[in-house]
Design a protein around this motif. Structure first.
Motif, PDB file in Angstrom:
ATOM      1  N   UNK A 102      -9.505  -3.342  -5.448  1.00 32.58           N
ATOM      2  CA  UNK A 102     -10.185  -2.172  -4.918  1.00 32.58           C
ATOM      3  C   UNK A 102      -9.617  -0.899  -5.511  1.00 32.58           C
ATOM      4  N   UNK A 103     -10.452   0.071  -5.578  1.00 35.10           N
ATOM      5  CA  UNK A 103     -10.004   1.386  -5.994  1.00 35.10           C
ATOM      6  C   UNK A 103     -10.579   2.390  -5.016  1.00 35.10           C
ATOM      7  N   UNK A 104      -9.729   3.095  -4.282  1.00 38.64           N
ATOM      8  CA  UNK A 104     -10.212   4.056  -3.304  1.00 38.64           C
ATOM      9  C   UNK A 104     -10.668   5.350  -3.941  1.00 38.64           C
ATOM     10  N   UNK A 105     -10.181   5.657  -5.088  1.00 37.44           N
ATOM     11  CA  UNK A 105     -10.590   6.888  -5.747  1.00 37.44           C
ATOM     12  C   UNK A 105      -9.491   7.382  -6.650  1.00 37.44           C
ATOM     13  N   UNK A 117       2.123  13.634 -10.174  1.00 32.65           N
ATOM     14  CA  UNK A 117       0.927  12.841 -10.467  1.00 32.65           C
ATOM     15  C   UNK A 117       1.298  11.374 -10.641  1.00 32.65           C
ATOM     16  N   UNK A 118       2.425  11.095 -11.296  1.00 34.70           N
ATOM     17  CA  UNK A 118       2.862   9.709 -11.493  1.00 34.70           C
ATOM     18  C   UNK A 118       3.206   9.055 -10.157  1.00 34.70           C
ATOM     19  N   UNK A 119       3.894   9.791  -9.291  1.00 33.04           N
ATOM     20  CA  UNK A 119       4.236   9.268  -7.969  1.00 33.04           C
ATOM     21  C   UNK A 119       2.971   9.006  -7.172  1.00 33.04           C
ATOM     22  N   UNK A 120       2.033   9.945  -7.244  1.00 29.08           N
ATOM     23  CA  UNK A 120       0.749   9.780  -6.548  1.00 29.08           C
ATOM     24  C   UNK A 120       0.036   8.524  -7.049  1.00 29.08           C
ATOM     25  N   UNK A 123       1.726   5.377  -5.716  1.00 33.89           N
ATOM     26  CA  UNK A 123       1.412   5.166  -4.297  1.00 33.89           C
ATOM     27  C   UNK A 123      -0.017   4.667  -4.132  1.00 33.89           C
ATOM     28  N   UNK A 124      -0.933   5.255  -4.887  1.00 30.95           N
ATOM     29  CA  UNK A 124      -2.327   4.831  -4.821  1.00 30.95           C
ATOM     30  C   UNK A 124      -2.461   3.379  -5.266  1.00 30.95           C
ATOM     31  N   UNK A 181       3.440  -1.114   2.990  1.00 29.59           N
ATOM     32  CA  UNK A 181       3.765   0.039   2.167  1.00 29.59           C
ATOM     33  C   UNK A 181       5.116   0.652   2.512  1.00 29.59           C
ATOM     34  N   UNK A 182       5.533   0.550   3.748  1.00 29.64           N
ATOM     35  CA  UNK A 182       6.781   1.200   4.175  1.00 29.64           C
ATOM     36  C   UNK A 182       8.001   0.741   3.380  1.00 29.64           C
ATOM     37  N   UNK A 183       8.227  -0.566   3.163  1.00 26.67           N
ATOM     38  CA  UNK A 183       9.420  -0.972   2.422  1.00 26.67           C
ATOM     39  C   UNK A 183       9.407  -0.433   0.991  1.00 26.67           C
ATOM     40  N   UNK A 184       8.261  -0.175   0.439  1.00 22.81           N
ATOM     41  CA  UNK A 184       8.172   0.315  -0.950  1.00 22.81           C
ATOM     42  C   UNK A 184       8.460   1.813  -1.043  1.00 22.81           C
TER      43      UNK A 184
END
Length: 188
Positions: A102-105, A117-120, A123-124, A181-184
């Motif tokens: 899936x890709x949310x956007x 931007x790389x961190x974003x 996370x995405x 997601x929390x442990x990451x």
């Protein structure tokens, strides 16, 4: 002083559908233009194949042309119900039920630097991966409710769930995604 003329109300989907049934082809074109991109977006996110998403979009609107929409129900809910079921049919035929990515956007919001931007993006990607691991109906609920921003009543109708079942499914999804997601997340 003369009162300002009231702004004309936007024509509803149901009004357009009724006009189309009565023979107004322009009304159907308006419906198609209004809903083509959201339907394509949902189908693409479910299928991750542009060609299949385009076919699902066309098939969904063909169902409307064939006169399957009943004036008693909401047009948008019907359109997304059809789209959802067509996507599920294709996924089942593929035999890759649990592997649909899936890709949310790609909206990067207010990232201020290449590092941000790389961190974003990371996370995405983690979020996308986590959503892809959700059971099929839960994944569809997340996409319809959060990404397509459909009201819960319509999402429940599309997925053939009660309101309580949908609320439970979304709660489960939020909890599961948070746990995955929390442990990451990096701890400062």
């Amino acid at each position: 002083m003369t009162p300002a003329a009231p702004k004309s109300q936007e024509v509803t989907d149901e009004d357009l559908a009724h006009a189309w049934i009565a023979g107004d082809e322009h009304a159907f074109r308006t419906l198609f233009q209004r809903w083509r991109d959201p339907v394509m977006g949902y189908a693409w996110r479910m299928l991750r194949r542009r060609e299949e998403a385009e076919e699902v979009c066309v098939d969904a609107f063909c169902r409307i042309v064939e006169g399957r929409w009943q004036p008693s129900g909401g047009f948008r809910a019907y359109l997304f119900t059809v789209t959802h079921r067509l996507c599920l049919d294709r996924i089942r035929r593929r035999g890759r039920w649990g592997k649909v990515r899936l890709l949310l956007g790609s909206d990067q919001g207010n990232v201020s630097s290449p590092e941000a931007a790389a961190i974003h993006d990371q996370r995405l990607e983690r979020l996308e991966t986590a959503i892809a691991t959700l059971p099929d109906q839960h994944r569809a609920a997340v996409l319809l409710f959060y990404h397509q921003e459909l009201p819960s009543r319509e999402v429940a109708q599309i997925l053939d769930l009660t309101d309580q079942q949908l609320r439970s499914a979304l709660s489960y999804c939020r909890r599961r995604l948070r746990n995955e997601l929390h442990p990451a997340e990096e701890v400062s």
